[in-house]
Write a protein that holds these residues in place. Structure first.
Motif, PDB file in Angstrom:
ATOM      1  N   SER A  27     -17.131 -27.211  35.318  1.00 29.26           N
ATOM      2  CA  SER A  27     -16.185 -27.592  33.373  1.00 29.26           C
ATOM      3  C   SER A  27     -16.249 -29.040  33.139  1.00 29.26           C
ATOM      4  CB  SER A  27     -15.318 -26.904  33.250  1.00 29.26           C
ATOM      5  OG  SER A  27     -15.075 -25.351  33.452  1.00 29.26           O
ATOM      6  N   MET A  28     -15.886 -29.835  34.343  1.00 37.37           N
ATOM      7  CA  MET A  28     -15.091 -31.471  33.710  1.00 37.37           C
ATOM      8  C   MET A  28     -16.190 -31.852  33.828  1.00 37.37           C
ATOM      9  SD  MET A  28     -12.413 -32.957  36.995  1.00 37.37           S
ATOM     10  CE  MET A  28     -11.092 -32.086  36.315  1.00 37.37           C
ATOM     11  N   THR A  29     -17.310 -31.667  34.328  1.00 38.49           N
ATOM     12  CA  THR A  29     -18.675 -32.306  34.086  1.00 38.49           C
ATOM     13  C   THR A  29     -18.700 -32.092  32.970  1.00 38.49           C
ATOM     14  OG1 THR A  29     -19.169 -32.286  37.021  1.00 38.49           O
ATOM     15  CG2 THR A  29     -20.820 -32.886  34.966  1.00 38.49           C
ATOM     16  N   ALA A  30     -19.028 -31.109  32.532  1.00 37.83           N
ATOM     17  CA  ALA A  30     -19.742 -30.797  31.102  1.00 37.83           C
ATOM     18  C   ALA A  30     -18.604 -31.470  30.159  1.00 37.83           C
ATOM     19  CB  ALA A  30     -18.978 -29.487  31.019  1.00 37.83           C
ATOM     20  N   LYS A  31     -18.033 -31.612  30.275  1.00 37.98           N
ATOM     21  CA  LYS A  31     -16.673 -32.333  29.178  1.00 37.98           C
ATOM     22  C   LYS A  31     -16.353 -33.851  29.800  1.00 37.98           C
ATOM     23  CE  LYS A  31     -13.055 -28.829  29.623  1.00 37.98           C
ATOM     24  NZ  LYS A  31     -11.444 -28.352  29.602  1.00 37.98           N
ATOM     25  N   ALA A  32     -17.193 -34.125  30.854  1.00 37.87           N
ATOM     26  CA  ALA A  32     -16.829 -35.448  30.972  1.00 37.87           C
ATOM     27  C   ALA A  32     -18.310 -36.305  30.522  1.00 37.87           C
ATOM     28  CB  ALA A  32     -16.799 -36.261  32.404  1.00 37.87           C
ATOM     29  N   LYS A  78     -12.217 -31.287  22.199  1.00 41.10           N
ATOM     30  CA  LYS A  78     -12.566 -33.808  22.283  1.00 41.10           C
ATOM     31  C   LYS A  78     -12.027 -33.187  23.885  1.00 41.10           C
ATOM     32  CE  LYS A  78     -11.814 -34.987  17.316  1.00 41.10           C
ATOM     33  NZ  LYS A  78     -10.458 -35.743  16.748  1.00 41.10           N
ATOM     34  N   SER A  79     -12.270 -34.665  24.292  1.00 42.21           N
ATOM     35  CA  SER A  79     -12.405 -34.454  26.020  1.00 42.21           C
ATOM     36  C   SER A  79     -12.108 -35.949  26.017  1.00 42.21           C
ATOM     37  CB  SER A  79     -13.408 -34.425  26.624  1.00 42.21           C
ATOM     38  OG  SER A  79     -12.068 -34.038  28.385  1.00 42.21           O
ATOM     39  N   ASP A  80     -11.210 -36.583  26.935  1.00 43.51           N
ATOM     40  CA  ASP A  80     -10.668 -38.325  27.381  1.00 43.51           C
ATOM     41  C   ASP A  80     -11.085 -38.148  28.487  1.00 43.51           C
ATOM     42  OD1 ASP A  80      -9.265 -38.686  24.904  1.00 43.51           O
ATOM     43  OD2 ASP A  80      -7.081 -37.579  26.098  1.00 43.51           O
ATOM     44  N   LEU A  81     -11.929 -37.563  29.261  1.00 40.10           N
ATOM     45  CA  LEU A  81     -12.343 -37.165  30.547  1.00 40.10           C
ATOM     46  C   LEU A  81     -13.529 -38.144  30.752  1.00 40.10           C
ATOM     47  CD1 LEU A  81     -12.373 -33.637  32.020  1.00 40.10           C
ATOM     48  CD2 LEU A  81     -11.057 -35.344  32.734  1.00 40.10           C
ATOM     49  N   LYS A  82     -13.864 -38.829  31.381  1.00 40.95           N
ATOM     50  CA  LYS A  82     -14.913 -39.915  31.672  1.00 40.95           C
ATOM     51  C   LYS A  82     -15.491 -39.262  33.086  1.00 40.95           C
ATOM     52  CE  LYS A  82     -12.709 -43.912  29.433  1.00 40.95           C
ATOM     53  NZ  LYS A  82     -12.144 -44.809  29.715  1.00 40.95           N
ATOM     54  N   MET A  83     -17.365 -39.971  33.463  1.00 45.72           N
ATOM     55  CA  MET A  83     -17.331 -39.594  34.699  1.00 45.72           C
ATOM     56  C   MET A  83     -16.600 -39.377  35.815  1.00 45.72           C
ATOM     57  SD  MET A  83     -20.114 -37.975  34.747  1.00 45.72           S
ATOM     58  CE  MET A  83     -21.046 -36.596  33.822  1.00 45.72           C
ATOM     59  N   GLU A  84     -15.450 -41.307  35.807  1.00 43.17           N
ATOM     60  CA  GLU A  84     -15.114 -41.542  36.961  1.00 43.17           C
ATOM     61  C   GLU A  84     -13.723 -40.761  36.775  1.00 43.17           C
ATOM     62  OE1 GLU A  84     -15.531 -43.407  33.661  1.00 43.17           O
ATOM     63  OE2 GLU A  84     -17.118 -44.878  34.737  1.00 43.17           O
ATOM     64  N   ASP A  85     -13.582 -39.862  35.430  1.00 44.00           N
ATOM     65  CA  ASP A  85     -12.554 -38.977  36.565  1.00 44.00           C
ATOM     66  C   ASP A  85     -13.238 -38.056  37.324  1.00 44.00           C
ATOM     67  OD1 ASP A  85     -10.487 -40.844  34.567  1.00 44.00           O
ATOM     68  OD2 ASP A  85     -11.578 -39.347  33.326  1.00 44.00           O
ATOM     69  N   VAL A  86     -14.472 -37.576  37.386  1.00 45.81           N
ATOM     70  CA  VAL A  86     -15.145 -36.761  38.110  1.00 45.81           C
ATOM     71  C   VAL A  86     -15.138 -37.282  39.652  1.00 45.81           C
ATOM     72  CG1 VAL A  86     -17.367 -35.248  38.437  1.00 45.81           C
ATOM     73  CG2 VAL A  86     -16.223 -35.693  36.010  1.00 45.81           C
ATOM     74  N   GLY A  87     -14.550 -36.293  41.117  1.00 46.42           N
ATOM     75  CA  GLY A  87     -14.623 -36.989  42.002  1.00 46.42           C
ATOM     76  C   GLY A  87     -15.761 -36.749  42.224  1.00 46.42           C
ATOM     77  N   GLY A  88     -16.960 -37.702  43.376  1.00 42.16           N
ATOM     78  CA  GLY A  88     -17.935 -37.016  43.627  1.00 42.16           C
ATOM     79  C   GLY A  88     -18.935 -36.423  43.186  1.00 42.16           C
ATOM     80  N   LEU A  89     -20.366 -35.171  43.322  1.00 44.84           N
ATOM     81  CA  LEU A  89     -21.286 -35.072  42.718  1.00 44.84           C
ATOM     82  C   LEU A  89     -21.608 -36.424  41.738  1.00 44.84           C
ATOM     83  CD1 LEU A  89     -19.442 -32.485  40.087  1.00 44.84           C
ATOM     84  CD2 LEU A  89     -19.841 -32.526  42.543  1.00 44.84           C
ATOM     85  N   GLU A  90     -22.214 -37.259  43.418  1.00 49.18           N
ATOM     86  CA  GLU A  90     -23.044 -38.337  42.589  1.00 49.18           C
ATOM     87  C   GLU A  90     -24.779 -37.757  42.430  1.00 49.18           C
ATOM     88  OE1 GLU A  90     -21.538 -41.079  42.406  1.00 49.18           O
ATOM     89  OE2 GLU A  90     -19.523 -40.619  43.290  1.00 49.18           O
ATOM     90  N   ASN A  91     -25.054 -37.202  42.858  1.00 45.69           N
ATOM     91  CA  ASN A  91     -26.583 -36.911  42.259  1.00 45.69           C
ATOM     92  C   ASN A  91     -26.942 -36.239  40.793  1.00 45.69           C
ATOM     93  OD1 ASN A  91     -27.370 -37.327  44.367  1.00 45.69           O
ATOM     94  ND2 ASN A  91     -28.701 -35.583  45.766  1.00 45.69           N
ATOM     95  N   LEU A  92     -26.031 -35.541  40.555  1.00 43.74           N
ATOM     96  CA  LEU A  92     -25.258 -34.994  39.251  1.00 43.74           C
ATOM     97  C   LEU A  92     -25.012 -35.789  38.180  1.00 43.74           C
ATOM     98  CD1 LEU A  92     -25.431 -32.474  37.164  1.00 43.74           C
ATOM     99  CD2 LEU A  92     -23.128 -31.855  37.865  1.00 43.74           C
ATOM    100  N   LYS A  93     -24.338 -37.007  38.392  1.00 43.66           N
ATOM    101  CA  LYS A  93     -24.033 -37.723  37.925  1.00 43.66           C
ATOM    102  C   LYS A  93     -24.818 -39.014  37.585  1.00 43.66           C
ATOM    103  CE  LYS A  93     -19.127 -38.218  38.940  1.00 43.66           C
ATOM    104  NZ  LYS A  93     -18.170 -39.315  40.010  1.00 43.66           N
ATOM    105  N   HIS A  94     -25.777 -39.071  38.952  1.00 45.22           N
ATOM    106  CA  HIS A  94     -27.200 -40.382  38.634  1.00 45.22           C
ATOM    107  C   HIS A  94     -27.893 -39.284  37.088  1.00 45.22           C
ATOM    108  CE1 HIS A  94     -29.197 -44.092  39.641  1.00 45.22           C
ATOM    109  NE2 HIS A  94     -30.257 -43.123  40.041  1.00 45.22           N
ATOM    110  N   TRP A  95     -28.042 -38.474  38.045  1.00 39.55           N
ATOM    111  CA  TRP A  95     -29.443 -37.353  37.040  1.00 39.55           C
ATOM    112  C   TRP A  95     -28.538 -37.931  35.516  1.00 39.55           C
ATOM    113  CZ3 TRP A  95     -29.550 -33.261  33.839  1.00 39.55           C
ATOM    114  CH2 TRP A  95     -30.857 -32.847  33.397  1.00 39.55           C
TER     115      TRP A  95
END
Length: 468
Positions: A234-239, A182-199
């Motif tokens: 790991s943060m991206t996986a949780k988000a 269970k994680s409260d992280l959102k994609m907005e909480d991950v700095g940078g990595l825009e290519n990965l986020k967009h994918w």
């Protein structure tokens, strides 16, 4: 109790063997239903009520049915398959799958009509998401989850998806190997990595029926994220769990290995079965190169082979997120297309990414604290970014935590000098592991896609560039 096809019963039957013996004496068409005798079948030479071995009696019954002029059948109902070798040639196995999304959607429609009338709280697309999220539950479990949402929230909207997730969490906990994150992280909480986020954003909801029906799209298989330690893999996986609104299952590969012969192989099959049962879901394997180390001997290789075959041939929407720090430890068959949809390389943050990371961590740390009014100005962020060339995200976070500890120890608010001092006292990975990072970048230049959208520093970057 023995029940015949005409619904008459014989109350004197107190054991499965008694029931089978009486069933064999009936000169009529009949069906005998034996419930939950799998435990008896799994034991060795077991006797029931002193009458003999149930396996022998079942084999005799099978032969009698073949030679009978009447239509007779024995149906064994059990929650698990426990079929001894003596009966394998006489028994036909019929496996009932968990309810499909269409069956759950039909149940959802009935619950809405019975309890909420014609009130339109869920669109057809929302209902599809609800049904897909509830897959892996039995109809009874799904009904309980929907009822719980209406009792606790007094409504049934898309916001109640978290209650369905809680019910699925119970299924996952019972394995003892998988962990529900269970994680409260959102994609907005991950700095940078825009290519990965967009994918990832482009593939959101791609497991829904409309992707298959309208575009003939298969569900995405997974993504391998490799790169420098501490850069947000790991943060991206949780988000992702929050972005896709899917349950996140973390596989602790160390729990797969068992001291008993065959135990490890059974554990990996249990992991696969559970992940598919709660599909659509996200299966997260952190530091996969350590969990599937090929130096574990024949057991490790068999487990690895089973997992690779499943990744290639799986049809259920289980999205595998694997993170790795040392990609060279992974065999080439793991990284070919078909196992993962893409391999992303996460490099040391650029100056633009560091600016975003500093703002995120400072705002999170200061919110609600005695230093809440500390001015996070553009001048401060710019100076910190200039001072932290080569720092990874985890090091930036620790810089801020260390600075706040200095303020806490002196019972005062945070000062700019605390941050500068913490930066100067930190030796980043880009210095302590410069040779290893260089090797990782050289590997990624041709084999992986850069997770960073653009370069804005003079530091060499790793990973191929793609455009979206």
């Amino acid at each position: 109790m023995l029940q015949l096809t005409d619904k008459t019963t014989i109350d004197r039957e107190h054991s499965a063997i008694n029931a089978l013996e009486t069933f064999n004496r009936i000169d009529d068409n009949a069906i005998l239903i034996l419930k939950d005798i799998h435990d008896d079948l799994s034991k060795g030479s077991i006797t029931i009520s002193g009458s003999g071995c149930i396996k022998r009696t079942l084999r005799d019954t099978a032969n009698a049915i073949k030679n009978s002029k009447y239509m007779k059948s024995v149906v064994i109902i059990a929650p698990v398959l426990e079929l001894p070798i003596e009966l394998q040639k006489d028994v036909t196995v019929v496996d009932f799958a968990l309810p499909s999304s269409e069956e759950i959607k039909t149940l959802l429609d009935k619950i809405i009509i019975d309890n909420l009338g014609e009130e339109k709280l869920l669109s057809e697309e929302d209902k599809s998401i609800f049904a897909k999220t509830a897959q892996g539950l039995t109809l009874q479990e799904a009904e309980n989850a929907f009822a719980r949402a209406m009792v606790e929230r007094k409504q049934l909207t898309i916001k109640e998806l978290d209650i369905i997730m809680d019910e699925k969490c119970q299924v996952i906990k019972k394995t003892g190997i998988l962990e529900f994150i269970k994680s409260d992280l959102k994609m907005e909480d991950v700095g940078g990595l825009e290519n990965l986020k967009h994918w990832l954003e482009k593939r959101n909801n791609s497991w829904l029926d409309k992707a298959k029906k309208n575009y003939n799209l298969p569900a995405p298989k997974g993504v391998l994220i490799t790169g420098v330690p501490g850069c947000g893999k790991s943060m991206t996986a949780k988000a992702m769990s929050a972005l896709w609104k899917l349950p996140l299952l973390r596989l602790d590969a160390g729990k797969i290995f068992d001291k008993w012969v065959g135990g490890s192989e059974e554990n990996i099959r249990k992991v696969i079965k559970t992940a598919e049962a709660v599909a659509p879901s996200i299966l997260w394997i952190d530091e996969i190169e350590k969990g599937f180390d090929q130096n574990e001997g024949s057991i490790g290789k068999r487990i690895f082979g089973t997992f690779l075959t499943w990744m290639q041939e799986k049809t259920k929407p289980v999205f595998v997120v694997a993170t790795a720090n040392n990609i060279s430890m992974l065999p080439p068959e793991m990284m070919r297309k078909g196992r993962f949809d893409e391999i992303f390389f996460v490099d040391i943050p650029t100056s633009i990414e560091r600016k975003s990371i500093f703002k995120l961590h400072l705002n999170r740390m200061l919110k609600g604290s005695v230093s809440e009014n500390f001015p996070v100005t553009d001048e401060l962020i710019t100076k910190l970014v200039d001072m932290t060339e080569g720092f990874v995200g985890a090091e930036i976070e620790q810089v801020i935590i260390s600075a706040v500890f200095d303020a806490y120890s002196e019972d005062r608010t945070l000062q700019e000098e605390d941050l500068y001092r913490a930066v100067n006292n930190t030796v980043p990975l880009s210095i302590t592991q410069a040779e290893q990072i260089k090797k990782i970048r050289e590997w990624a230049n041709q084999r992986a896609v850069s997770a960073t959208a653009r370069e804005d520093s003079n530091t060499p970057r790793g990973g191929r560039k793609i455009s979206f």
